[in-house]
Motif scaffolding. Structure first.
Motif, short mmCIF file in Angstrom:
data_model
loop_
_atom_site.label_atom_id
_atom_site.label_comp_id
_atom_site.label_asym_id
_atom_site.label_seq_id
_atom_site.Cartn_x
_atom_site.Cartn_y
_atom_site.Cartn_z
N TRP A 237 7.40 -45.82 -10.99
CA TRP A 237 6.68 -46.15 -9.75
C TRP A 237 7.14 -47.53 -9.26
O TRP A 237 7.47 -48.40 -10.05
CB TRP A 237 5.17 -46.13 -9.99
N SER B 124 2.26 -46.37 -2.52
CA SER B 124 2.76 -45.35 -3.45
C SER B 124 2.96 -44.02 -2.74
O SER B 124 2.11 -43.59 -1.96
CB SER B 124 1.75 -45.09 -4.57
N THR B 125 4.04 -43.36 -3.06
CA THR B 125 4.26 -42.00 -2.55
C THR B 125 3.30 -41.05 -3.26
O THR B 125 3.10 -41.16 -4.47
CB THR B 125 5.71 -41.57 -2.82
N LEU B 126 2.72 -40.14 -2.49
CA LEU B 126 1.87 -39.10 -3.10
C LEU B 126 2.70 -37.82 -3.16
O LEU B 126 3.20 -37.38 -2.13
CB LEU B 126 0.63 -38.87 -2.25
N GLY B 127 2.84 -37.28 -4.34
CA GLY B 127 3.59 -36.03 -4.48
C GLY B 127 5.06 -36.21 -4.16
O GLY B 127 5.75 -36.97 -4.81
N ILE C 174 10.41 -38.26 -4.90
CA ILE C 174 9.31 -37.78 -5.77
C ILE C 174 8.52 -38.98 -6.29
O ILE C 174 9.10 -39.96 -6.76
CB ILE C 174 9.88 -36.96 -6.95
N ALA C 175 7.18 -38.90 -6.18
CA ALA C 175 6.32 -40.00 -6.66
C ALA C 175 6.76 -40.41 -8.06
O ALA C 175 7.17 -39.58 -8.87
CB ALA C 175 4.87 -39.55 -6.67
N GLU D 256 4.84 -42.11 -14.14
CA GLU D 256 3.79 -43.04 -14.54
C GLU D 256 3.93 -43.33 -16.03
O GLU D 256 4.77 -42.75 -16.71
CB GLU D 256 2.42 -42.43 -14.22
N ASN E 293 2.01 -42.62 -18.53
CA ASN E 293 1.66 -41.53 -19.45
C ASN E 293 2.06 -40.15 -18.96
O ASN E 293 2.20 -39.24 -19.76
CB ASN E 293 0.15 -41.53 -19.69
N PHE E 294 2.20 -40.00 -17.65
CA PHE E 294 2.46 -38.65 -17.14
C PHE E 294 3.67 -38.67 -16.23
O PHE E 294 3.68 -39.36 -15.22
CB PHE E 294 1.23 -38.13 -16.39
N SER E 295 4.67 -37.92 -16.62
CA SER E 295 5.93 -37.98 -15.89
C SER E 295 5.99 -36.95 -14.77
O SER E 295 5.08 -36.15 -14.58
CB SER E 295 7.08 -37.78 -16.87
N PRO F 70 6.57 -33.77 -12.71
CA PRO F 70 6.63 -32.35 -13.09
C PRO F 70 8.04 -31.80 -12.87
O PRO F 70 8.61 -31.96 -11.80
CB PRO F 70 5.64 -31.67 -12.16
N ASN G 32 9.17 -28.89 -12.45
CA ASN G 32 9.42 -27.78 -11.51
C ASN G 32 9.86 -28.29 -10.13
O ASN G 32 10.38 -27.53 -9.33
CB ASN G 32 8.20 -26.86 -11.40
N TYR G 33 9.66 -29.58 -9.88
CA TYR G 33 10.15 -30.14 -8.61
C TYR G 33 11.68 -30.24 -8.59
O TYR G 33 12.27 -30.43 -7.54
CB TYR G 33 9.60 -31.55 -8.39
#
Lengths: 395, 163
Positions: free
Chosen positions: B12, B34-37, B59-60, B63, B65-67, B69, B71-72
């Motif tokens: 980010w 911040s970009t959303l989605g 692509i946002a 983070e 803890n959570f990278s 997705p 499938n994007y």
């Protein structure tokens, strides 16, 4: 919570859109990994604090733990650690509850979250004599009605359940259960549910919220409707004022602005800010007008719950949800997360909870979006979150 | 016309959106949102006399803890990894994302933007050379603010995906 209610307390029981979900094995494993890593980090930090300069522990493990490693000492040790609850988005479909300082119990929508919501209300009521629940329905779709006949509150003859909603919502409850009209058509009886009004001994009454200027009530109106209420007039329950307004959805749908002593909660589920190419298309105009109503009611609100089922890229069908294959979501009746954030910023809403989560969106992806929203909150000074079940807000 | 999907990946706040805006609109804004989605922009470039339409998937950020997705990334022809020169840890995140991409969808042509060259860096050229040691690895010191190397970065990306 147990604390006294100052104005109103809002409970989120179900924030899931379209259908109930249960976390998959992979999602449970990911949640567990998060918790385990956090726990291990705290434990090793603690051990680091307990070692001397030569790197050896100053005492024994027993000293660190405060006893032998058995349940009691481990539980006490764990209680000393600063562990953050993993985010839980919940699996039940839409149901919210508002408790007011003057002791009204108000529920909005009866998705599958209503079962637990009703249990909590029954527990609070105990043996008290005045037992009135006010249910406001947004629209008739199954994910907003499916929990109704699963709720224990409907089966106690001491209870008075007042349901205020549009015609379609009242009809969705009545056609299968006959709770208002005491009549069920032979063709539908027993098909969707084994239950009906004779097996549900609570007292039910209905108020249809309708635009009475456009559609005046008449003597021939449906026998399921007890009374009518004009949509532009607020409904007053003690010190609480509830103002319904129409939003844009394939099934006629209501939003609600709930105000108590100057504190405002706006509930806006299943509303689509439509993104068509033709600005003059009747649906586009209807959506724009409904969005304007949402803006009017949400401006300067303390709390907004709003449907943000899709990301823009998913709405346009460039990307699927948990799938690379996209399907256009135009006219599915739901808004985009990006639009909700932009609207809430413009309207100076203090806390915005984005819900009606798509059942296909994974826990990990919800967290990824949520962390972006946390960052956005830091930048704007206003709170944005992916709505989580079991959230309780005191206003 | 040939269309190529390029995914922009990185931690980010590294400047993915600013790079795209500078490249597509010649605009830079100091205010960070911040970009959303995901946000998709397009721009045509020429490679060997051919027009290529780059579909830039901003692509946002990943983070803590959570990278992102995975499938994007389906259908991506190339990956633009963005690192913030002023934040050393963003290089580690970029490397983790690269590994994740290779694991999930296989090796993609990639180019690295070491962004914010107009500011004081924590990263050194040696850090970047260590991280991307292959002769074919290519990184650019970019500034979305001044526009330094932004055109060259996307041009290189276009050439890689056209090869």
């Amino acid at each position: 919570m147990g604390q006294e209610i100052e104005n109103m307390r809002i409970h989120f029981y179900g924030v899931q859109g379209s259908g109930s979900i249960f976390p998959s094995k992979e999602e449970r494993a990911a949640a567990r990994l998060q918790s385990d890593l956090q726990l291990l980090e705290q434990v090793f930090k603690r051990l680091q604090d307990e070692h001397s300069e030569d790197g050896q522990l100053k005492g024994s493990i027993r000293d660190v733990l405060g006893g032998e490693p058995e349940r009691n000492s481990l539980t006490k040790f764990r209680e000393q650690l600063e562990l953050v609850e993993p985010r839980v988005y919940g699996g039940w479909t839409t149901c919210f509850r508002i408790e007011t300082a003057d002791d009204y119990d108000i529920v909005i929508d009866c998705g599958s979250g209503f079962r637990i919501c009703a249990e909590d209300i029954m527990q609070k009521w105990g043996e008290k004599e005045e037992r009135h629940l006010y249910i406001f329905g947004s629209h008739a779709h199954f994910d907003h009605t499916e929990g109704f006949d699963q709720a224990a509150i409907c089966f106690d003859p001491r209870n008075h359940i007042h349901i205020l909603a549009n015609h379609q919502y009242l009809q969705a409850l009545d056609q299968n259960l006959g709770i208002f009209s005491h009549h069920i058509d032979m063709e539908v009886g027993g098909i969707q549910t084994p239950l009906h009004y004779e097996l549900m001994p609570a007292n039910f009454d209905s108020t249809e919220i309708r635009d009475l200027e456009r559609y005046p009530a008449s003597a021939e109106d449906d026998p399921m409707v007890g009374t009518f209420h004009h949509i532009n007039e607020p409904i007053v329950l003690g010190d609480t004022t509830i103002q319904p307004f129409e939003v844009f959805h394939p099934d006629p749908c209501l939003g609600f602005r709930i105000e108590h002593n100057g504190k405002v909660f706006v509930y806006c589920t299943d509303h689509e800010l439509r993104k068509g190419d033709d600005e003059d298309h009747p649906l586009q105009i209807a959506s724009r007008e409904a969005e304007q109503r949402v803006i009017e009611h949400a401006t300067d609100a303390d709390v907004l719950y709003r449907d943000g089922q899709f990301l823009e890229i998913e709405y346009h069908g460039h990307q699927g949800i948990n799938s690379p294959i996209g399907v256009s979501r135009k006219d599915w009746g739901h808004s985009c997360i990006e639009d909700v954030v932009a609207m809430a910023e413009r309207c100076r809403v203090k806390q915005t909870y984005i819900g009606h989560h798509d059942p296909n969106r994974t826990w990990s992806e919800r967290n990824w979006i949520d962390e972006t929203l946390v960052r956005r909150s830091e930048q704007s000074g206003r709170l944005f979150e992916m709505a989580k079940a079991e959230t309780v807000i005191d206003l | 016309m040939i269309k190529k999907k390029i995914v922009m990946l990185g931690s980010w706040g590294v400047g993915k959106t600013s790079l795209v805006r500078q490249f597509v609109e010649n605009v830079f804004e100091d205010k960070y949102l911040s970009t959303l989605g995901v946000k998709v922009d397009t721009k045509q470039v020429q490679v060997d006399g051919k027009e290529i339409k780059l579909m830039l998937w901003d692509i946002a950020g990943a983070e803590d803890n959570f990278s992102v997705p995975m499938n994007y990334l389906k259908g991506a022809a190339g990956c633009l990894l963005v690192v913030d020169g002023t934040r050393k840890e963003s290089l580690q995140t970029a490397l983790e994302l690269k590994t994740l991409v290779e694991k999930e969808i296989g090796a993609l042509p990639f180019v690295v933007a070491a962004n914010k060259s107009d500011l004081q860096w924590q990263l050194s050229n040696a850090d970047l050379e260590d991280a991307f040691p292959k002769p074919t690895d290519r990184w650019f010191s970019t500034s979305a603010k001044t526009g330094q190397n932004v055109e060259a970065l996307f041009q290189e990306m276009a050439e890689r995906v056209n090869a």
